[in-house]
Scaffold this active site. Structure first.
Site, PDB file in Angstrom:
ATOM      1  N   GLY A  47       0.843  -1.192   0.000  1.00 53.70           N
ATOM      2  CA  GLY A  47       0.000   0.000   0.000  1.00 53.70           C
ATOM      3  C   GLY A  47       0.876   1.239   0.000  1.00 53.70           C
ATOM      4  N   GLN A  52       3.334   9.864   1.250  1.00 53.27           N
ATOM      5  CA  GLN A  52       4.608   9.128   1.326  1.00 53.27           C
ATOM      6  C   GLN A  52       5.522   9.438   0.144  1.00 53.27           C
ATOM      7  OE1 GLN A  52       2.479   5.235   2.315  1.00 53.27           O
ATOM      8  NE2 GLN A  52       4.401   5.018   3.423  1.00 53.27           N
ATOM      9  N   CYS A  95       6.015  -0.138   7.621  1.00 56.00           N
ATOM     10  CA  CYS A  95       5.679   1.053   6.835  1.00 56.00           C
ATOM     11  C   CYS A  95       6.898   1.446   6.017  1.00 56.00           C
ATOM     12  CB  CYS A  95       5.289   2.201   7.766  1.00 56.00           C
ATOM     13  SG  CYS A  95       4.804   3.699   6.884  1.00 56.00           S
ATOM     14  N   LEU A  96       6.677   1.742   4.755  1.00 51.22           N
ATOM     15  CA  LEU A  96       7.795   2.138   3.887  1.00 51.22           C
ATOM     16  C   LEU A  96       8.412   3.450   4.361  1.00 51.22           C
ATOM     17  CD1 LEU A  96       6.215   1.198   0.443  1.00 51.22           C
ATOM     18  CD2 LEU A  96       8.037  -0.023   1.668  1.00 51.22           C
ATOM     19  N   HIS A 137      -4.324   1.593   7.741  1.00 49.96           N
ATOM     20  CA  HIS A 137      -2.948   2.120   7.791  1.00 49.96           C
ATOM     21  C   HIS A 137      -2.791   3.276   6.789  1.00 49.96           C
ATOM     22  CE1 HIS A 137       1.607   1.308   7.918  1.00 49.96           C
ATOM     23  NE2 HIS A 137       1.478   2.063   6.826  1.00 49.96           N
ATOM     24  N   GLU A 138      -3.340   3.104   5.584  1.00 47.80           N
ATOM     25  CA  GLU A 138      -3.205   4.150   4.550  1.00 47.80           C
ATOM     26  C   GLU A 138      -4.063   5.375   4.878  1.00 47.80           C
ATOM     27  OE1 GLU A 138      -0.761   3.633   2.924  1.00 47.80           O
ATOM     28  OE2 GLU A 138      -0.624   1.455   2.952  1.00 47.80           O
ATOM     29  N   HIS A 141      -2.351   7.553   7.217  1.00 48.06           N
ATOM     30  CA  HIS A 141      -1.346   8.431   6.580  1.00 48.06           C
ATOM     31  C   HIS A 141      -1.983   9.726   6.092  1.00 48.06           C
ATOM     32  CE1 HIS A 141       2.458   6.260   6.472  1.00 48.06           C
ATOM     33  NE2 HIS A 141       1.909   5.178   5.944  1.00 48.06           N
TER      34      HIS A 141
HETATM   35  O1  GNR Z   1       4.034  -2.584   2.598  1.00 45.51           O
HETATM   36  C1  GNR Z   1       3.402  -2.418   3.640  1.00 45.51           C
HETATM   37  N1  GNR Z   1       3.079  -3.494   4.393  1.00 45.51           N
HETATM   38  C2  GNR Z   1       2.193  -3.441   5.451  1.00 45.51           C
HETATM   39  C3  GNR Z   1       2.140  -4.528   6.316  1.00 45.51           C
HETATM   40  C4  GNR Z   1       1.263  -4.529   7.373  1.00 45.51           C
HETATM   41  C5  GNR Z   1       0.421  -3.468   7.572  1.00 45.51           C
HETATM   42  C6  GNR Z   1       0.474  -2.370   6.738  1.00 45.51           C
HETATM   43  C7  GNR Z   1       1.345  -2.364   5.675  1.00 45.51           C
HETATM   44  S1  GNR Z   1       1.364  -0.995   4.591  1.00 45.51           S
HETATM   45  C8  GNR Z   1       3.043  -1.057   4.082  1.00 45.51           C
HETATM   46  C9  GNR Z   1       3.316   0.000   3.040  1.00 45.51           C
HETATM   47  C10 GNR Z   1       3.110   1.369   3.642  1.00 45.51           C
HETATM   48  O2  GNR Z   1       3.883   1.917   4.375  1.00 45.51           O
HETATM   49  N2  GNR Z   1       1.964   1.960   3.368  1.00 45.51           N
HETATM   50  O3  GNR Z   1       1.683   3.147   3.917  1.00 45.51           O
HETATM   51 NI    NI Z   2       2.824   3.228   5.756  1.00 47.23          NI
END
Ligand code: GNR
Ligand code: NI
Length: 172
Positions: A47, A52, A95-96, A137-138, A141
């Site tokens: 995601g 980001q 999270c990236l 999670h997104e 952000h």
């Molecule tokens: O790649 C991602 N893996 C992930 C694993 C568990 C819960 C959420 C994520 S999202 C993350 C990519 C990211 O930072 N998206 O904002």
């Molecule tokens: Ni993230």
């Protein structure tokens, strides 16, 4: 500019911004989604939110397909959670924007999300499992919230310090 650099900690100035809705799904939005998708696949991640890559718009891409499976990208604009289950679920998140850090996060197990799709049409999605986790999670952000905000203050401050120190030492 297909691949875009991913903003990471300690850049909280960017990551804490509250992103603004898009007025319409136009060609600029589609171009940004495409760049985000390419950037996400390359990372690799499942995601990515526009902030980001430094763009404060309420835009998300998600693809949960595993390596070797057919890709199935989901393009989301202006998402709103319309319902969340009482039932919670735990998932080890990463999270990236917080490279190489993983921690368990508890969130609603299922949610319904209203959003605009790639055609600019209003859609509603009932998400469960990893899709529910990833969407939350997104959407976090877009509101300047990071998954470390859902863990203990001690752990959060330790992670933030680590990234601040790494930058001072020129390691980021
Ligand atoms: O790649 C991602 N893996 C992930 C694993 C568990 C819960 C959420 C994520 S999202 C993350 C990519 C990211 O930072 N998206 O904002
Ligand atoms: Ni993230």
């Amino acid at each position: 500019m297909p691949l875009r650099p991913i903003v990471t900690l300690p850049d909280e100035k960017t990551l804490r911004e509250v992103s603004k809705p898009v007025a319409t799904v136009d060609s600029d939005v589609k171009k940004l989604w495409d760049d985000m998708l390419e950037t996400m696949y390359r990372a690799p991640g499942i995601g990515l939110a526009a902030i980001q890559v430094g763009v404060p718009r309420r835009l998300i891409v998600i693809d949960l397909a595993k390596d070797g499976e057919e890709k199935k990208p989901l393009f989301v604009a202006n998402p709103e959670v319309t319902w969340a289950s009482e039932a919670q679920s735990d998932y080890e998140e990463g999270c990236l924007s917080i490279p190489e850090y993983y921690e368990m996060v508890t969130r609603p197990a299922e949610i319904k999300v209203r959003y605009l799709d790639r055609q600019g049409e209003a859609m509603e999605l009932h998400a469960t499992g990893l899709m529910a986790t990833c969407l939350q999670h997104e959407i976090d952000h877009l509101n300047g919230v990071l998954f470390i905000d859902h863990i203990s203050r001690l752990k959060r401050e330790r992670v933030l310090k680590k990234f601040q120190k790494a930058q001072k030492l020129g390691k980021l």
